[in-house]
Design a protein around this motif. Structure first.
Motif, short mmCIF file in Angstrom:
data_model
loop_
_atom_site.label_atom_id
_atom_site.label_comp_id
_atom_site.label_asym_id
_atom_site.label_seq_id
_atom_site.Cartn_x
_atom_site.Cartn_y
_atom_site.Cartn_z
N MET A 1 0.84 -1.00 -0.07
CA MET A 1 -0.02 -0.13 -0.03
C MET A 1 0.90 1.29 0.01
SD MET A 1 -3.17 0.89 2.63
CE MET A 1 -3.52 2.57 2.88
N GLU A 2 0.58 1.99 -0.93
CA GLU A 2 1.58 3.54 -0.82
C GLU A 2 1.11 4.36 0.11
OE1 GLU A 2 1.27 7.07 -4.14
OE2 GLU A 2 1.40 4.85 -4.95
N GLN A 3 2.22 4.97 0.65
CA GLN A 3 2.10 5.83 1.85
C GLN A 3 1.59 6.99 1.22
OE1 GLN A 3 3.07 5.45 5.13
NE2 GLN A 3 3.03 3.32 4.63
N PRO A 4 0.49 7.75 2.16
CA PRO A 4 -0.02 9.15 1.73
C PRO A 4 1.32 10.25 1.93
CG PRO A 4 -0.67 8.48 4.17
CD PRO A 4 0.05 7.33 3.68
N THR A 5 0.77 11.05 1.10
CA THR A 5 1.75 12.35 1.00
C THR A 5 1.38 13.15 2.29
OG1 THR A 5 0.40 13.67 -0.11
CG2 THR A 5 1.73 12.39 -1.51
N ASP A 6 2.25 14.11 2.62
CA ASP A 6 2.20 14.96 3.73
C ASP A 6 0.79 15.84 3.52
OD1 ASP A 6 4.48 13.94 5.05
OD2 ASP A 6 5.55 15.78 4.36
N ASN A 7 0.75 16.21 2.27
CA ASN A 7 -0.45 17.02 1.84
C ASN A 7 -1.81 16.37 2.05
OD1 ASN A 7 0.87 19.43 1.51
ND2 ASN A 7 1.16 18.93 -0.57
N GLU A 8 -1.69 14.99 1.93
CA GLU A 8 -2.90 14.18 1.86
C GLU A 8 -3.29 13.98 3.51
OE1 GLU A 8 -2.62 11.52 -2.08
OE2 GLU A 8 -1.63 10.83 -0.50
N ALA A 14 -7.54 17.56 8.69
CA ALA A 14 -8.64 18.78 8.37
C ALA A 14 -9.92 18.11 8.30
CB ALA A 14 -8.04 19.58 7.31
N ALA A 15 -10.34 17.14 7.72
CA ALA A 15 -11.71 16.48 7.41
C ALA A 15 -12.00 15.86 8.81
CB ALA A 15 -11.50 15.59 6.16
N GLY A 16 -11.29 15.69 9.71
CA GLY A 16 -11.62 14.84 11.11
C GLY A 16 -10.96 13.61 11.31
N ASP A 17 -10.18 13.21 10.33
CA ASP A 17 -9.19 11.93 10.66
C ASP A 17 -8.00 12.24 11.63
OD1 ASP A 17 -8.23 9.48 10.79
OD2 ASP A 17 -7.77 9.48 8.51
N THR A 18 -8.38 12.39 12.94
CA THR A 18 -7.16 12.98 13.79
C THR A 18 -6.06 11.79 13.94
OG1 THR A 18 -8.55 12.01 15.66
CG2 THR A 18 -8.77 14.23 15.30
N GLU A 19 -6.61 10.59 13.44
CA GLU A 19 -5.36 9.49 13.76
C GLU A 19 -4.54 9.54 12.67
OE1 GLU A 19 -5.57 6.87 16.11
OE2 GLU A 19 -6.90 8.14 17.18
N ALA A 20 -4.64 10.23 11.48
CA ALA A 20 -3.64 10.36 10.25
C ALA A 20 -2.66 11.02 10.83
CB ALA A 20 -4.54 11.05 9.30
N PHE A 21 -2.74 11.96 11.95
CA PHE A 21 -1.68 12.86 12.31
C PHE A 21 -0.69 11.98 12.82
CE2 PHE A 21 0.98 15.70 15.02
CZ PHE A 21 1.21 16.84 13.92
N VAL A 24 2.35 11.47 10.58
CA VAL A 24 3.12 12.57 10.49
C VAL A 24 4.07 12.45 11.77
CG1 VAL A 24 3.29 15.05 10.98
CG2 VAL A 24 1.51 14.17 9.58
N VAL A 25 3.70 12.13 12.98
CA VAL A 25 4.62 11.75 14.15
C VAL A 25 5.44 10.78 13.84
CG1 VAL A 25 4.66 11.14 16.50
CG2 VAL A 25 2.92 12.79 15.65
N ARG A 26 5.09 9.52 13.33
CA ARG A 26 6.29 8.43 12.92
C ARG A 26 7.11 8.85 11.99
NH1 ARG A 26 1.20 6.05 13.83
NH2 ARG A 26 0.59 5.89 11.82
N ARG A 27 6.67 9.37 10.82
CA ARG A 27 7.52 10.05 9.66
C ARG A 27 8.34 10.84 10.34
NH1 ARG A 27 3.93 11.47 4.59
NH2 ARG A 27 3.74 9.26 4.91
N PHE A 33 13.57 15.04 16.49
CA PHE A 33 14.33 14.61 18.15
C PHE A 33 15.79 14.95 17.83
CE2 PHE A 33 16.86 11.79 20.34
CZ PHE A 33 16.49 12.54 21.64
N ARG A 34 16.48 14.41 16.48
CA ARG A 34 17.97 14.72 16.35
C ARG A 34 18.28 16.09 16.52
NH1 ARG A 34 17.27 10.53 12.40
NH2 ARG A 34 17.27 11.97 10.87
#
Length: 175
Positions: A1-8, A14-21, A24-27, A33-34
């Motif tokens: 499965m293809e990874q979503p882009t940052d903009n996606e 923004a559409a309410g899928d708070t889990e998608a963030f 970003v954190v994992r990416r 941190f470094r």
């Protein structure tokens, strides 16, 4: 499965899928941190500031306009949070556990003494100068992006990198 882009991801949040963030954190948590650890020199404080960075990014994601890459926006938040933290805590030390001076690829070229000397030289730099070195050399960000992250002009970043390299050479010669 293809990874979503940052903009996606931004659109999904923004559409309410708070889990998608979480993507970003994992990416971006490791490179953020470094950067922060390199500026603060305190692993525990760097973890706190990194977490604060992502909380702030999530809370203000509606302010992200896409004029720059999401990673640049995150680095800017992290840089500012680390600068604020370093102002609150004047004594900063870069410990060997945070310095990414050598990688497995270049380890044979640098012995322990040389790596330790570079760490000591980096330790003597101001946090903002360590950030420039970390962003440009360790994170391999282009000068224009480093300028955007730090709020400096491209010319100023080039000058500061040049001066910081000269300062590092001076510190290394004194070793």
């Amino acid at each position: 499965m293809e990874q979503p882009t940052d903009n996606e991801i931004v659109q999904r949040v923004a559409a309410g899928d708070t889990e998608a963030f979480g993507i970003v954190v994992r990416r971006y948590s490791e490179p953020i941190f470094r950067l922060v650890a390199g500026m603060l020199g305190d692993r525990e404080r760097a973890e706190e500031v990194t977490q604060e960075c992502f909380i702030r990014a999530y809370e203000h994601l509606d302010r992200f306009r896409g004029g720059s890459a999401l990673s640049t926006w995150l680095y800017r938040i992290a840089y500012n949070r680390a600068v604020d933290a370093s102002r609150r805590r004047r004594f900063l030390r870069l410990g060997p556990e945070h310095a990414r001076i050598s990688t497995e690829d270049d380890a044979p070229r640098y012995g322990e003494e040389e790596t330790a000397a570079v760490r000591r030289a980096l330790d003597r730099l101001a946090p903002a100068d360590r950030a420039l070195i970390a962003l440009y050399y360790e994170e391999e960000r282009p000068v224009a992006e480093v300028a955007e992250i730090t709020g400096l002009s491209v010319a100023n970043v080039k000058v500061k990198l040049h001066r910081t390299r000269a300062l590092l050479r001076k510190y290394m010669e004194k070793e």
